[in-house]
Design a protein around this motif. Structure first.
Motif, short mmCIF file in Angstrom:
data_model
loop_
_atom_site.label_atom_id
_atom_site.label_comp_id
_atom_site.label_asym_id
_atom_site.label_seq_id
_atom_site.Cartn_x
_atom_site.Cartn_y
_atom_site.Cartn_z
N SER A 49 0.81 -1.29 -0.05
CA SER A 49 0.04 -0.05 -0.04
C SER A 49 0.77 1.23 -0.11
CB SER A 49 -0.95 0.15 1.12
OG SER A 49 -0.20 0.33 2.31
N GLN A 50 0.35 2.34 -0.36
CA GLN A 50 1.10 3.56 -0.25
C GLN A 50 1.00 4.48 0.92
OE1 GLN A 50 -0.89 5.67 -3.76
NE2 GLN A 50 0.38 4.75 -5.08
N SER A 51 0.73 3.70 2.19
CA SER A 51 0.64 4.31 3.50
C SER A 51 1.94 4.62 3.85
CB SER A 51 -0.47 3.57 4.22
OG SER A 51 0.32 2.23 4.56
N LYS A 52 2.07 5.01 5.13
CA LYS A 52 3.42 5.13 5.50
C LYS A 52 4.02 4.02 6.14
CE LYS A 52 2.92 10.11 7.05
NZ LYS A 52 2.98 10.96 8.66
N ASP A 53 2.81 2.83 6.62
CA ASP A 53 3.42 1.63 7.06
C ASP A 53 3.89 0.81 5.81
OD1 ASP A 53 2.60 2.30 9.68
OD2 ASP A 53 0.70 1.12 9.48
N GLY A 54 3.24 1.21 4.73
CA GLY A 54 3.47 0.42 3.38
C GLY A 54 4.93 0.89 2.78
N GLU A 55 5.51 2.07 3.17
CA GLU A 55 6.94 2.38 3.07
C GLU A 55 7.92 1.57 3.65
OE1 GLU A 55 10.02 4.27 1.15
OE2 GLU A 55 7.82 4.40 0.85
N VAL A 56 7.46 1.24 5.17
CA VAL A 56 8.49 0.38 5.98
C VAL A 56 8.33 -0.90 5.24
CG1 VAL A 56 8.97 -0.21 8.12
CG2 VAL A 56 8.05 1.91 7.83
N ILE A 57 7.36 -1.57 5.02
CA ILE A 57 7.25 -2.76 4.46
C ILE A 57 7.80 -2.97 3.19
CG2 ILE A 57 5.32 -4.63 3.64
CD1 ILE A 57 3.53 -3.37 5.71
N ALA A 58 7.75 -1.82 2.19
CA ALA A 58 8.21 -2.16 1.04
C ALA A 58 9.82 -2.03 1.04
CB ALA A 58 7.74 -0.84 0.23
N ARG A 59 10.13 -1.08 1.97
CA ARG A 59 11.90 -1.13 1.99
C ARG A 59 12.34 -2.61 2.52
NH1 ARG A 59 14.06 4.75 4.03
NH2 ARG A 59 12.81 5.99 2.47
N MET A 60 11.66 -3.29 3.52
CA MET A 60 11.85 -4.25 4.25
C MET A 60 11.97 -5.46 3.05
SD MET A 60 10.91 -7.63 5.12
CE MET A 60 9.22 -7.50 5.97
N LEU A 61 10.85 -5.67 2.37
CA LEU A 61 10.85 -6.60 1.37
C LEU A 61 11.77 -6.12 0.22
CD1 LEU A 61 6.82 -6.50 0.63
CD2 LEU A 61 8.34 -8.32 1.80
N GLU A 62 12.29 -5.28 -0.21
CA GLU A 62 13.30 -5.03 -1.17
C GLU A 62 14.59 -5.36 -0.61
OE1 GLU A 62 12.64 -0.70 -1.97
OE2 GLU A 62 10.85 -1.01 -3.21
N ARG A 63 14.54 -5.14 0.69
CA ARG A 63 15.94 -5.68 1.40
C ARG A 63 16.19 -7.32 1.29
NH1 ARG A 63 20.00 -2.06 2.94
NH2 ARG A 63 20.69 -3.85 4.49
N ILE A 64 15.09 -7.90 1.25
CA ILE A 64 15.08 -9.50 1.12
C ILE A 64 15.21 -10.00 -0.29
CG2 ILE A 64 14.40 -9.66 3.47
CD1 ILE A 64 11.89 -10.60 2.43
N GLY A 65 15.06 -9.10 -1.23
CA GLY A 65 15.11 -9.24 -2.65
C GLY A 65 13.79 -9.09 -3.57
N HIS A 66 12.82 -8.80 -3.05
CA HIS A 66 11.25 -8.57 -3.62
C HIS A 66 11.56 -7.30 -4.49
CE1 HIS A 66 8.60 -11.20 -1.19
NE2 HIS A 66 9.86 -11.48 -0.95
N THR A 67 10.71 -7.24 -5.69
CA THR A 67 10.51 -5.95 -6.16
C THR A 67 9.01 -5.53 -5.84
OG1 THR A 67 11.88 -6.30 -8.27
CG2 THR A 67 9.90 -5.08 -8.43
N THR A 68 8.87 -4.28 -5.53
CA THR A 68 7.58 -3.87 -4.97
C THR A 68 6.90 -2.78 -5.90
OG1 THR A 68 8.67 -2.15 -3.63
CG2 THR A 68 8.24 -4.06 -2.63
N VAL A 69 5.65 -2.63 -5.89
CA VAL A 69 4.81 -1.89 -6.50
C VAL A 69 3.95 -1.15 -5.66
CG1 VAL A 69 4.87 -2.92 -8.88
CG2 VAL A 69 3.08 -3.74 -7.33
N ARG A 70 3.61 -0.03 -5.59
CA ARG A 70 2.69 0.64 -4.55
C ARG A 70 1.50 0.93 -5.05
NH1 ARG A 70 6.13 2.82 -0.75
NH2 ARG A 70 4.22 2.87 0.52
N GLY A 71 0.60 0.30 -4.44
CA GLY A 71 -1.05 0.52 -4.64
C GLY A 71 -1.94 -0.49 -4.06
#
Length: 215
Positions: free
Chosen positions: A73-95
């Motif tokens: 999600s594009q929320s503030k919590d989503g920003e933390v989750i997105a960065r964490m997932l990217e650190r473990i190798g995922h590509t993320t899309v926000r929405g």
């Protein structure tokens, strides 16, 4: 003087803790366990999970592959989750279904096609109703020519957050965790009218509910 701290700055620590946590869990997969290999061979796939089981299912997925594109999600919590997932190798899309959804779906489709990544979709997120599939997963699967792989995880020792809308499940370290993986589901090629979409989401929900802790 108050110094603001960006929660996303903790993403590297969260990612490290997540990987450490995952190593302690004893996953016991059953069903279509070869789905990641199918994707490597060129079969486009969308992994479908319930929002409340996102931690144990993501943890199990991490033991197989990180070649994934995940919706956040594009929320503030989503920003933390997105960065964490990217650190473990995922590509993320926000929405999500409530904000930026169509753009995220089309971006995920391009990534799937260009990088042969599996998409990961919490089909009842981001705000429910719980265990009620939304339209996005069907739209993405049809546009990407992908099959949908339903997955559920049932950690034996767990903390369930009863007051959260999704009854979020947190597996305890060192627990046994049965994982049930359904056969890949092909979606219709029909025009996605309201009636057709309702039929397809109901079919996916039924597949999800068929997956039980012990089979």
């Amino acid at each position: 003087m108050k110094i603001p701290i960006d929660p996303a700055a903790f993403a590297p620590l969260i990612a490290w803790l997540f990987k450490l946590w995952v190593r302690t869990i004893r996953f016991e997969p059953e069903g279509c366990t070869e789905f990641a290999e199918l994707n490597k061979k060129g079969q486009p796939l969308v992994v479908a999970l319930w929002h409340g089981e996102i931690f144990p299912v993501t943890a199990f997925g991490h033991t197989l592959t990180t070649h994934l594109v995940t919706f956040v999600s594009q929320s503030k919590d989503g920003e933390v989750i997105a960065r964490m997932l990217e650190r473990i190798g995922h590509t993320t899309v926000r929405g999500s279904s409530t904000r930026g959804g169509v753009r995220a779906l089309l971006k995920a489709k391009r990534i799937m096609e260009q990088e042969n990544r599996m998409a990961v979709f919490t089909i009842d997120g981001p705000k429910g109703p719980r265990h009620k599939a939304k339209d996005g997963v069907i739209f993405l699967a049809q546009r990407a020519g992908a099959k949908i792989v339903p997955i559920r995880a049932f950690p034996e020792r767990r903390k369930v957050f009863e007051k959260s809308w999704d009854r979020f499940v947190l597996p305890m370290p060192f627990t046994r965790c049965p994982v049930r993986i359904g056969e890949p589901m092909a979606v219709t090629t029909e025009k996605l009218t309201e009636e057709v979409m309702a039929r397809e989401t109901a079919r996916l929900e039924a597949r999800m509910h068929e997956l039980k802790p012990e089979q």
